[in-house]
Design a protein around this motif. Structure first.
Motif, PDB file in Angstrom:
ATOM      1  N   UNK A  15       0.397  -1.488   0.167  1.00  0.00           N
ATOM      2  CA  UNK A  15       0.222   0.129   0.280  1.00  0.00           C
ATOM      3  C   UNK A  15       0.846   1.226  -0.259  1.00  0.00           C
ATOM      4  N   UNK A  16       1.437   1.728   0.930  1.00  0.00           N
ATOM      5  CA  UNK A  16       3.066   2.466   1.277  1.00  0.00           C
ATOM      6  C   UNK A  16       3.149   3.031  -0.743  1.00  0.00           C
ATOM      7  N   UNK A  17       4.098   1.956  -1.153  1.00  0.00           N
ATOM      8  CA  UNK A  17       4.024   1.867  -2.903  1.00  0.00           C
ATOM      9  C   UNK A  17       3.770   2.350  -3.427  1.00  0.00           C
ATOM     10  N   UNK A  18       2.469   1.554  -3.052  1.00  0.00           N
ATOM     11  CA  UNK A  18       0.744   1.799  -4.834  1.00  0.00           C
ATOM     12  C   UNK A  18       0.891   3.461  -4.370  1.00  0.00           C
ATOM     13  N   UNK A  19       0.634   4.148  -2.821  1.00  0.00           N
ATOM     14  CA  UNK A  19       0.647   5.428  -2.879  1.00  0.00           C
ATOM     15  C   UNK A  19       1.302   6.202  -3.337  1.00  0.00           C
ATOM     16  N   UNK A  20       2.814   5.547  -3.443  1.00  0.00           N
ATOM     17  CA  UNK A  20       3.894   6.792  -3.612  1.00  0.00           C
ATOM     18  C   UNK A  20       3.983   6.854  -5.531  1.00  0.00           C
ATOM     19  N   UNK A  21       3.497   5.827  -5.806  1.00  0.00           N
ATOM     20  CA  UNK A  21       3.434   5.932  -7.865  1.00  0.00           C
ATOM     21  C   UNK A  21       2.412   6.265  -7.944  1.00  0.00           C
ATOM     22  N   UNK A  22       1.298   5.966  -7.166  1.00  0.00           N
ATOM     23  CA  UNK A  22       0.073   7.502  -7.773  1.00  0.00           C
ATOM     24  C   UNK A  22       0.989   9.178  -7.373  1.00  0.00           C
ATOM     25  N   UNK A  23       1.283   9.074  -6.181  1.00  0.00           N
ATOM     26  CA  UNK A  23       1.723  10.579  -6.238  1.00  0.00           C
ATOM     27  C   UNK A  23       2.389  10.797  -7.329  1.00  0.00           C
ATOM     28  N   UNK A  24       3.029  10.396  -7.568  1.00  0.00           N
ATOM     29  CA  UNK A  24       3.802  10.995  -8.575  1.00  0.00           C
ATOM     30  C   UNK A  24       3.107  10.436  -9.965  1.00  0.00           C
ATOM     31  N   UNK A  25       1.930  10.170 -10.746  1.00  0.00           N
ATOM     32  CA  UNK A  25       0.945   9.923 -11.582  1.00  0.00           C
ATOM     33  C   UNK A  25       1.162   8.156 -12.117  1.00  0.00           C
ATOM     34  N   UNK A  26       1.844   7.359 -11.415  1.00  0.00           N
ATOM     35  CA  UNK A  26       2.494   6.413 -12.416  1.00  0.00           C
ATOM     36  C   UNK A  26       1.240   5.191 -11.970  1.00  0.00           C
ATOM     37  N   UNK A  27       1.092   4.070 -12.873  1.00  0.00           N
ATOM     38  CA  UNK A  27      -0.372   3.399 -12.867  1.00  0.00           C
ATOM     39  C   UNK A  27       0.064   2.299 -11.628  1.00  0.00           C
ATOM     40  N   UNK A  28      -1.006   1.355 -11.452  1.00  0.00           N
ATOM     41  CA  UNK A  28       0.205   0.438 -10.297  1.00  0.00           C
ATOM     42  C   UNK A  28      -0.594  -0.975 -10.529  1.00  0.00           C
ATOM     43  N   UNK A  29       0.192  -2.227 -10.287  1.00  0.00           N
ATOM     44  CA  UNK A  29      -0.282  -3.456 -10.786  1.00  0.00           C
ATOM     45  C   UNK A  29       0.008  -3.552  -9.491  1.00  0.00           C
ATOM     46  N   UNK A  30      -1.057  -4.692  -9.202  1.00  0.00           N
ATOM     47  CA  UNK A  30      -0.563  -4.748  -7.335  1.00  0.00           C
ATOM     48  C   UNK A  30      -1.248  -7.109  -7.925  1.00  0.00           C
ATOM     49  N   UNK A  31       0.022  -7.215  -7.225  1.00  0.00           N
ATOM     50  CA  UNK A  31      -0.228  -9.153  -7.479  1.00  0.00           C
ATOM     51  C   UNK A  31      -0.060  -9.359  -5.933  1.00  0.00           C
ATOM     52  N   UNK A  32      -0.824 -10.491  -6.057  1.00  0.00           N
ATOM     53  CA  UNK A  32      -1.349 -11.119  -4.739  1.00  0.00           C
ATOM     54  C   UNK A  32      -1.747 -12.871  -4.365  1.00  0.00           C
TER      55      UNK A  32
END
Ligand code: ADP
Length: 451
Positions: A15-32
């Motif tokens: 979640x921490x990394x996802x927030x950082x990515x979104x803050x920079x306008x980067x799209x995220x792919x989560x694997x689970x």
């Protein structure tokens, strides 16, 4: 350059990394994994892909599945977080071979720092102070081993070059115990790490654990971000961390910090990294470098005002650092309590359903957690469910804010170690600052005996 990042991790750090990515306008792919299919952070991702069953070997450690997920989703970069594949040089090589960016240092740097004998040699060369002991690996000749032990002076510690996670180490008190200890440790190292190489150094009796965070770009520029103290440990696991490390002379710290940056420049290091030291009698002794983001990075973020994960992403995109060392100023004091789903007395993990989850807030309080009410803590992974971080103008203020924050943290349905943290925050020795790495275990023992 990349615009989509695959996050190869789970829990709070995902979640921490996802927030950082979104803050920079980067799209995220989560694997689970199947065990994490209900995790709330998956819904905020641009895409979420199941990569396998609960067992880490079949999901979060499954290199092929992760690379395939990145290719299928069009991610051009992979962030490994901490743990799992974050310090796996082979994985970083495979990611790069597949034409993607591994968000971390080069495979060669990961390998070099993962071999503690090579790491120590590189640090010595860069002028980073190390624990006294010979430069290379231990020879096989018993007479030579004995002579090395005598030269260092007892007690000494025998360590595996490939060791990690507090394993593959043995303290030796007397000369006559050295050879048996070497053969047992060598056999353990061969079995556990596939590498029988050992080294030996002076055993320090009452050190603190002090570490230095660095940021290095791909253009040869680096900065260090002050100190952290992680001496509150149980079984070599950090329990509570703080920044800065209390009571260390600023000039002494700056001298070591500069050496760390210089060492990074010498080995061609890029990205975020942490130099771990034992600190005893006003001397720093390097023990290892972590070539990844660390759990305790938020205490440095709160004292420097720098978003370390965003910086990490920027550096991986090839951007030059926009900070010079003189721009780095630390302000106030920060603490972090690791909240684990575990019994506060026995430390046995307590997976299960969280029925009530209320987190504190207010000035100087930050909670990094992926948990929500109704969340099922899976039994398959690390038991950490949250990090409560506080910041204040002084250490006393950060402590006071932490006490209030923990009194307002409500977790029901499972046991947690919140009660342990509340007690630690009343411990006069800890509150005075500068306890050593054995303090928490001693204090726990005293508490058990008092009961
Ligand atoms: P690991 O990679 O397994 O964590 P480290 O080299 O970081 O191994 O050491 C882990 C812990 O072992 C340290 O935090 C400290 O408690 C203890 N330790 C390591 N080296 C020494 C030493 N020379 N003297 C005393 N304790 C040590």
């Amino acid at each position: 350059m990349f615009d989509t990042v695959l996050i190869a991790n789970r829990g709070e750090i995902a979640l921490r990394i996802q927030r950082a990515c979104h803050g920079l306008g980067l799209k995220t792919v989560m694997v689970y994994s199947q065990a994490d299919a209900q995790a709330s952070y998956l819904q905020y991702a641009d895409e979420a892909l199941c990569i396998g069953p609960a067992a880490p070997g079949q999901s979060y450690l499954n290199q092929q599945a992760i690379i395939y997920a990145a290719q299928a989703s069009g991610a051009q970069a992979i962030h490994p977080g901490y743990g799992f594949l974050s310090e796996n040089a082979d994985f970083s090589e495979r990611v790069e071979a597949a034409g993607m960016t591994f968000i971390g240092p080069t495979a060669a740097c990961i390998r070099q720092m993962g071999d503690k004998v090579a790491a120590k040699r590189a640090m010595r060369k860069a002028g980073v102070p190390c624990v006294p002991g010979p430069e290379g690996a231990l020879p096989d000749d018993p007479l030579l081993i004995q002579r090395i032990g005598d030269e260092i002076g007892y007690p000494v510690i025998v360590k595996a070059a490939g060791g990690g996670g507090g394993r593959g180490m043995r303290k030796v008190e007397r000369s006559e115990d050295l050879l048996p200890a070497v053969s047992v440790t060598r056999e353990e190292a061969r079995r556990a790490f596939g590498n029988p190489e050992l080294y030996i150094e002076k055993f320090l009796g009452h050190p603190r654990h002090v570490e230095i965070q660095v940021l290095c770009d791909n253009h040869g520029r680096g900065v260090w971000l002050g100190s952290r103290d992680c001496s509150q440990q149980r079984r070599h696991q950090k329990v509570l961390e703080e920044a800065p490390a209390p009571g260390i002379d600023a000039a002494l710290l700056a001298a070591v910090g500069e050496r760390c940056v210089r060492a990074c420049q010498q080995i061609g290091y890029r990205g975020v990294g942490t130099f771990e030291f034992l600190f005893e009698d006003d001397e720093f002794y390097f023990i290892e470098m972590n070539t990844r983001l660390q759990v305790e990075h938020p205490v440095t973020e709160l004292t420097t005002g720098i978003d370390i994960v965003q910086q990490q992403l920027r550096m991986a995109m090839g951007e030059p650092l926009t900070y010079e060392q003189r721009d780095i100023r630390t302000q106030g004091h920060a603490l972090e309590c690791r909240i684990n789903a575990e019994d506060p007395q026995t430390f046995i993990p307590t997976p299960g359903r969280v029925t009530r989850w209320e987190v504190p807030g207010g000035m100087g309080v930050r909670v990094d957690s992926h948990v929500t009410a109704g969340y099922q803590v899976p039994p398959y992974y690390d038991s950490m469910i949250a990090k409560v971080i506080t910041h204040g103008a002084t250490r006393e203020e950060a402590l006071a804010r932490m006490r209030t924050a923990l009194s307002q943290l409500r977790i029901e349905g499972i046991s947690s170690n919140v009660a342990l943290h509340r007690d630690i925050l009343q411990d006069p020795d800890f509150c005075a600052g500068s306890v050593d790495i054995h303090h928490l275990e001693r204090w726990l023992k005293g508490r058990r005996q008092a009961e």
